[in-house]
Design a protein around this motif. Structure first.
Motif, short mmCIF file in Angstrom:
data_model
loop_
_atom_site.label_atom_id
_atom_site.label_comp_id
_atom_site.label_asym_id
_atom_site.label_seq_id
_atom_site.Cartn_x
_atom_site.Cartn_y
_atom_site.Cartn_z
N ARG A 88 -8.83 -20.25 3.43
CA ARG A 88 -10.10 -20.89 3.07
C ARG A 88 -10.63 -20.19 1.83
NH1 ARG A 88 -9.70 -19.71 8.00
NH2 ARG A 88 -11.01 -17.85 7.84
N ALA A 89 -11.15 -20.97 0.94
CA ALA A 89 -11.61 -20.42 -0.32
C ALA A 89 -12.65 -19.33 -0.12
CB ALA A 89 -12.17 -21.53 -1.21
N GLU A 90 -13.58 -19.56 0.80
CA GLU A 90 -14.65 -18.57 0.99
C GLU A 90 -14.11 -17.26 1.58
OE1 GLU A 90 -14.70 -21.50 4.50
OE2 GLU A 90 -14.45 -21.54 2.31
N SER A 91 -13.06 -17.34 2.40
CA SER A 91 -12.47 -16.13 2.97
C SER A 91 -11.80 -15.30 1.89
CB SER A 91 -11.46 -16.50 4.07
OG SER A 91 -10.85 -15.34 4.59
N VAL A 92 -11.04 -15.94 1.01
CA VAL A 92 -10.38 -15.24 -0.09
C VAL A 92 -11.43 -14.59 -1.00
CG1 VAL A 92 -8.92 -15.49 -2.14
CG2 VAL A 92 -8.34 -16.72 -0.04
N ALA A 93 -12.48 -15.33 -1.33
CA ALA A 93 -13.50 -14.81 -2.24
C ALA A 93 -14.24 -13.63 -1.64
CB ALA A 93 -14.47 -15.93 -2.60
N ALA A 94 -14.56 -13.71 -0.34
CA ALA A 94 -15.33 -12.65 0.31
C ALA A 94 -14.56 -11.35 0.34
CB ALA A 94 -15.72 -13.09 1.72
N LEU A 95 -13.29 -11.39 0.74
CA LEU A 95 -12.52 -10.16 0.83
C LEU A 95 -12.17 -9.61 -0.54
CD1 LEU A 95 -10.11 -10.79 3.86
CD2 LEU A 95 -12.24 -9.51 3.79
N ALA A 96 -11.88 -10.50 -1.48
CA ALA A 96 -11.50 -10.04 -2.82
C ALA A 96 -12.64 -9.33 -3.52
CB ALA A 96 -11.03 -11.22 -3.66
N SER A 97 -13.89 -9.64 -3.16
CA SER A 97 -15.03 -9.00 -3.82
C SER A 97 -15.04 -7.49 -3.60
CB SER A 97 -16.34 -9.61 -3.32
OG SER A 97 -16.54 -9.34 -1.94
N ALA A 98 -14.35 -7.01 -2.55
CA ALA A 98 -14.28 -5.57 -2.28
C ALA A 98 -13.40 -4.83 -3.28
CB ALA A 98 -13.78 -5.33 -0.86
N ALA A 99 -12.74 -5.58 -4.16
CA ALA A 99 -11.91 -4.94 -5.19
C ALA A 99 -12.74 -4.43 -6.35
CB ALA A 99 -10.86 -5.92 -5.69
N CYS A 148 0.83 -1.21 0.00
CA CYS A 148 0.00 0.00 0.00
C CYS A 148 0.86 1.25 0.00
CB CYS A 148 -0.94 -0.01 1.21
SG CYS A 148 -2.29 -1.19 1.09
N ALA A 149 1.94 1.22 0.76
CA ALA A 149 2.85 2.37 0.79
C ALA A 149 3.49 2.58 -0.58
CB ALA A 149 3.93 2.16 1.85
N MET A 150 3.86 1.50 -1.26
CA MET A 150 4.44 1.62 -2.59
C MET A 150 3.44 2.20 -3.57
SD MET A 150 6.19 -1.24 -5.10
CE MET A 150 7.68 -1.38 -4.12
N VAL A 151 2.20 1.75 -3.49
CA VAL A 151 1.15 2.28 -4.37
C VAL A 151 1.02 3.78 -4.18
CG1 VAL A 151 -1.34 2.29 -4.81
CG2 VAL A 151 -0.13 0.11 -4.55
N THR A 152 0.98 4.22 -2.92
CA THR A 152 0.86 5.65 -2.63
C THR A 152 2.07 6.42 -3.15
OG1 THR A 152 -0.47 5.18 -0.67
CG2 THR A 152 0.56 7.35 -0.80
N ALA A 153 3.28 5.87 -2.91
CA ALA A 153 4.51 6.54 -3.33
C ALA A 153 4.59 6.69 -4.84
CB ALA A 153 5.73 5.79 -2.82
N LEU A 154 3.95 5.79 -5.58
CA LEU A 154 4.01 5.82 -7.03
C LEU A 154 2.80 6.50 -7.66
CD1 LEU A 154 5.48 2.26 -7.58
CD2 LEU A 154 6.61 4.44 -8.05
N GLY A 155 1.99 7.17 -6.84
CA GLY A 155 0.92 7.99 -7.38
C GLY A 155 -0.44 7.35 -7.41
N GLY A 156 -0.60 6.15 -6.81
CA GLY A 156 -1.89 5.48 -6.79
C GLY A 156 -2.64 5.68 -5.49
N THR A 157 -3.83 5.11 -5.42
CA THR A 157 -4.64 5.09 -4.21
C THR A 157 -4.82 3.64 -3.80
OG1 THR A 157 -5.84 7.09 -4.87
CG2 THR A 157 -6.87 5.69 -3.20
N ALA A 158 -4.39 3.31 -2.60
CA ALA A 158 -4.39 1.93 -2.14
C ALA A 158 -5.61 1.64 -1.27
CB ALA A 158 -3.11 1.63 -1.35
N LEU A 159 -6.17 0.45 -1.47
CA LEU A 159 -7.27 -0.04 -0.65
C LEU A 159 -6.82 -1.35 -0.03
CD1 LEU A 159 -10.23 -0.07 0.34
CD2 LEU A 159 -10.83 -1.21 -1.81
N ASN A 160 -6.58 -1.34 1.29
CA ASN A 160 -6.13 -2.54 1.99
C ASN A 160 -7.36 -3.38 2.34
OD1 ASN A 160 -4.96 -4.49 3.60
ND2 ASN A 160 -3.66 -3.05 4.73
N LEU A 161 -7.47 -4.55 1.72
CA LEU A 161 -8.64 -5.40 1.92
C LEU A 161 -8.52 -6.26 3.17
CD1 LEU A 161 -9.35 -6.63 -1.73
CD2 LEU A 161 -10.18 -4.59 -0.56
N GLY A 162 -7.39 -6.23 3.84
CA GLY A 162 -7.22 -7.03 5.04
C GLY A 162 -6.55 -8.36 4.74
N VAL A 163 -6.74 -9.31 5.66
CA VAL A 163 -6.08 -10.62 5.57
C VAL A 163 -7.13 -11.71 5.41
CG1 VAL A 163 -4.55 -12.26 6.72
CG2 VAL A 163 -4.19 -9.79 7.03
#
Length: 408
Positions: free
Chosen positions: A223-234, A204-219
């Motif tokens: 488990r497949a359902e955990s990855v899918a649930a958090l990734a949907s926020a992208a 996230c810090a690198m994204v900001t330093a290079l001119g982007g806006t970072a969205l930290n989705l967490g950890v």
């Protein structure tokens, strides 16, 4: 596995510059111009004095000392309303418009005032200490090209050219997702088998330093359902970056889950060390459509090096910039063994010898879990596949670890 250069070319070939938006000048620092910046006015708009002194006709002070008659005063923002005739002078200050009839300025140190009389002790050539109209730029001049990342100096120039707003590329929106049951957020209580998450915050810090806006989705847990649930926020993001879960293990779900049956990979594995498990393609997210996906390994050093080689150029491309070759050469400061079949990236310190030569000295340890060494490194030594042994003093290619969106 693909060579690094080929993988990078495939990544850049899949990305296009983001649309333009209008921002106020106060928000323009570090942004990338979406169109050339042209001058809206002429600067200066009139002939102006570059010194405090006396506005005169050069012919009247060709022979000195010369006694002239003071007829008025001009200061910045306040022009003298009349004209300077033969034998006359106007007291003038820096930035003031040059009065009509005058063609030069005598510095105040070279004159002595006595009532309404001025004694000039040094002659001047015509045009001396006068900035002509358009001395800096004229209306319609192109001042900055499209694709320029704006520095503080550029912002000042745009203001001087009378621009209160600018057309720039939209900031890339980058979602960052860390994965792994072993990961906890900084400051949280750690379980007996957990470590603190560092990769996502560094990315996230690198994204900001290079001119982007970072969205930290967490950890996401393993488990497949955990990855899918958090990734949907992208949804709505321009790029999804994952860290961890990119390999082929039983708990590496990034490829399977984010594919959703529609994962298109442009590469899956690169002939590099560290970080060969990096992948790039387009993920099909539930409810979010297709989003470019950059999957990075989980070891901190691998994540950081892969981000430099792939995330950085991706962010530049999205902002309409052409990623260049950032490498330079240096002298080697310690011996190196022959390299294997993968391109190697060795963390190193960088110093300059008395003669001006750069010397890159690799760390003795290159473990991909040693965050402290990556933070101390000044550069990466790049070694091509099957490179022969190298000795101190040999020339090597290096990638300096510097450069961001904000420059003076």
């Amino acid at each position: 596995m693909l060579p690094v250069a080929e993988a990078r070319a495939r990544l850049l070939g899949a990305l296009r510059p983001l649309p333009a938006e209008t921002v106020t000048l106060t928000d323009a620092l570090g942004r990338v111009l979406a169109e050339p910046l042209t001058a809206r006015l002429t600067q200066p708009p009139f002939a102006a004095s570059s010194m405090d002194g006396w506005a005169v006709r050069a012919a009247d002070v060709a022979e000195v000392p010369a006694a002239l008659r003071r007829i008025g005063e001009a200061s910045a923002g306040h022009a003298f309303p009349g004209r300077v005739g033969p034998g006359e002078a106007v007291r003038i200050f820096t930035g003031a418009p040059l009065p009509g009839g005058a063609d030069s300025v005598v510095m105040q140190e070279d004159a002595e005032e006595d009532g309404d009389r001025v004694l000039i002790r040094r002659s001047v050539a015509e045009g001396r200490f006068v900035r002509p109209a358009g001395h800096d730029f004229s209306a319609g001049d192109t001042l900055l090209p499209e694709g320029r990342r704006l520095t503080a100096r550029d912002v000042a120039l745009a203001a001087g050219a009378n621009w209160p707003w600018l057309r720039v590329r939209r900031r890339p929106r980058v979602a960052v997702l860390a994965t792994g049951d072993e990961i906890a957020l900084p400051g949280e209580p750690l379980g007996p088998n957990q470590i603190v998450s560092s990769n996502a915050l560094g990315l996230c810090a690198m994204v900001t330093a290079l001119g982007g806006t970072a969205l930290n989705l967490g950890v996401a847990g393993d488990r497949a359902e955990s990855v899918a649930a958090l990734a949907s926020a992208a949804a709505g993001c321009d790029l999804l970056v994952t860290t961890g879960g990119a390999s082929k293990g039983d708990y590496d779900f990034v490829g399977d889950v984010l594919g959703g049956g529609g994962l298109t990979l442009l590469f899956d594995g690169v002939a590099m060390r560290p970080g060969k498990a990096v992948k790039f393609g387009h993920a099909a997210l539930e409810g979010a459509g297709r989003v470019p996906l950059l999957g990075l390994p989980g070891n901190p050093v691998s994540t950081g090096i892969c981000a430099l080689l792939f995330l950085k150029p991706a962010l530049l491309a999205l902002q309409g910039l052409t990623p260049g070759e950032d490498t330079v050469t240096a002298r080697l400061g310690a011996p190196l063994r022959a390299n294997g079949p993968n391109q190697d990236h060795l963390q190193a310190t960088l110093a300059r010898e008395a003669g001006g030569e750069l010397v890159a000295t690799p760390f003795a340890r290159q473990d991909t879990a040693l965050m402290s060494l990556l933070a101390k490194a000044d550069c990466l030594i790049l070694r091509p596949p099957h490179a022969p042994p190298a000795e101190p003093g040999d020339r090597v290619e290096i990638l300096p670890l510097s450069g961001g969106a904000v420059s003076l």
